[in-house]
Design a protein around this motif. Structure first.
Motif, mmCIF file in Angstrom:
data_model
loop_
_atom_site.group_PDB
_atom_site.id
_atom_site.type_symbol
_atom_site.label_atom_id
_atom_site.label_comp_id
_atom_site.label_asym_id
_atom_site.label_seq_id
_atom_site.Cartn_x
_atom_site.Cartn_y
_atom_site.Cartn_z
ATOM 1 N N PHE A 60 0.790 -1.027 -0.119
ATOM 2 C CA PHE A 60 -0.124 -0.206 -0.028
ATOM 3 C C PHE A 60 0.992 1.287 0.082
ATOM 4 C CE2 PHE A 60 -3.104 -3.034 1.034
ATOM 5 C CZ PHE A 60 -4.409 -2.408 0.567
ATOM 6 N N ILE B 66 -2.440 5.950 4.223
ATOM 7 C CA ILE B 66 -3.188 5.448 5.387
ATOM 8 C C ILE B 66 -3.287 4.112 5.666
ATOM 9 C CG2 ILE B 66 -5.353 5.900 6.742
ATOM 10 C CD1 ILE B 66 -5.490 8.689 5.421
ATOM 11 N N ALA B 67 -3.845 3.610 4.615
ATOM 12 C CA ALA B 67 -3.917 1.899 4.717
ATOM 13 C C ALA B 67 -2.910 1.330 4.887
ATOM 14 C CB ALA B 67 -4.698 1.354 3.359
ATOM 15 N N LYS C 175 -4.471 12.308 -5.705
ATOM 16 C CA LYS C 175 -3.887 12.764 -4.661
ATOM 17 C C LYS C 175 -4.739 12.009 -3.399
ATOM 18 C CE LYS C 175 -4.980 16.599 -2.786
ATOM 19 N NZ LYS C 175 -5.167 17.934 -2.257
ATOM 20 N N GLU C 176 -6.124 11.968 -3.677
ATOM 21 C CA GLU C 176 -6.830 11.113 -2.763
ATOM 22 C C GLU C 176 -6.570 9.964 -2.689
ATOM 23 O OE1 GLU C 176 -10.867 12.284 -3.940
ATOM 24 O OE2 GLU C 176 -10.655 14.317 -3.294
ATOM 25 N N ILE C 177 -6.377 9.066 -3.897
ATOM 26 C CA ILE C 177 -6.101 7.665 -3.722
ATOM 27 C C ILE C 177 -4.589 7.521 -3.114
ATOM 28 C CG2 ILE C 177 -5.313 5.600 -5.207
ATOM 29 C CD1 ILE C 177 -7.253 7.063 -7.152
ATOM 30 N N ALA D 220 0.740 4.133 -2.687
ATOM 31 C CA ALA D 220 0.705 5.579 -2.666
ATOM 32 C C ALA D 220 1.846 6.525 -3.116
ATOM 33 C CB ALA D 220 0.620 5.682 -1.075
ATOM 34 N N ILE E 184 -3.343 9.436 -0.572
ATOM 35 C CA ILE E 184 -3.666 9.558 0.682
ATOM 36 C C ILE E 184 -4.268 8.250 1.139
ATOM 37 C CG2 ILE E 184 -4.703 10.978 2.548
ATOM 38 C CD1 ILE E 184 -4.331 13.484 0.644
ATOM 39 N N ALA E 185 -5.226 7.864 0.868
ATOM 40 C CA ALA E 185 -5.986 6.728 1.325
ATOM 41 C C ALA E 185 -4.997 5.648 1.187
ATOM 42 C CB ALA E 185 -7.342 6.384 0.203
ATOM 43 N N SER E 186 -4.362 5.362 0.274
ATOM 44 C CA SER E 186 -3.236 4.233 0.220
ATOM 45 C C SER E 186 -2.080 4.337 1.295
ATOM 46 C CB SER E 186 -2.576 4.118 -1.255
ATOM 47 O OG SER E 186 -3.610 3.845 -2.283
ATOM 48 N N ILE F 94 -13.932 4.062 -8.807
ATOM 49 C CA ILE F 94 -12.983 5.189 -8.803
ATOM 50 C C ILE F 94 -12.754 5.663 -10.098
ATOM 51 C CG2 ILE F 94 -10.480 5.773 -8.306
ATOM 52 C CD1 ILE F 94 -10.684 3.584 -5.871
#
Length: 166
Positions: free
Chosen positions: A33, A146-147, A138-140, A37, A142-144, A112
């Motif tokens: 992940f 965090i995961a 950017k959102e992908i 990211a 950040i989510a990656s 997505i």
């Protein structure tokens, strides 16, 4: 490029295992992940520095290199862990669940992709459409990230649950 990365990872895991410093499977999952990211962050940064609405081929290749490397930390290792951690009578069912989860991921990727569609007014304008793409990239990322951080944080606990399975 994908085959070179596959070779590199096959060599890397073997080299690290011989030195007894190979990361555990949960850590590899977390790395997958984090690498994903990194790939999407490369795409996002390339969008910010794009000229005439186009990103450089180098940025495109680097972004995909990180994403492919992340996939190689997850897919082959995940299949191996499903067979090792499943009760013998349940291996086929668990493999089916693994592939069903992959199908769910493909479905999510489609959703997505739909979110990345740009308004009709800017569809044929690379410069005007780039901010729409940059935002979702950017959102992908950040989510990656965090995961990946969450998986890395939980990896000692998961490793403990795995017992002696390597």
């Amino acid at each position: 490029m994908g085959n070179y990365i596959k070779f590199l990872f096959a060599w890397l895991w073997t080299w690290l295992a011989k030195r007894r410093v190979e990361p555990s499977t949960p850590v590899k999952f977390g790395f997958s992940f984090v690498l994903m990211a990194a790939g999407f962050m490369v795409f996002y940064l390339a969008c910010l520095n794009a000229e005439n609405g186009l990103i450089s081929l180098f940025a495109f290749a680097m972004g995909y290199m990180f994403i492919i490397a992340g996939e190689l930390c997850l897919s082959p290792i995940g299949l191996s862990m499903v067979t090792k951690l499943s009760p013998i009578r349940m291996v086929a069912v668990m493999m089916g669940i693994w592939f069903f989860a992959s199908a769910g991921g493909e479905f999510l990727a489609g959703k997505i992709g739909k979110m990345m569609s740009v308004p009709e007014a800017v569809q044929n304008n690379a410069i005007a459409s780039l901010p729409y793409y940059a935002t979702i990239l950017k959102e992908i990322a950040i989510a990656s990230a965090i995961a990946g951080a969450l998986i890395l944080f939980l990896s000692p606990l998961v490793r403990k649950w795995m017992g002696d399975v390597k």
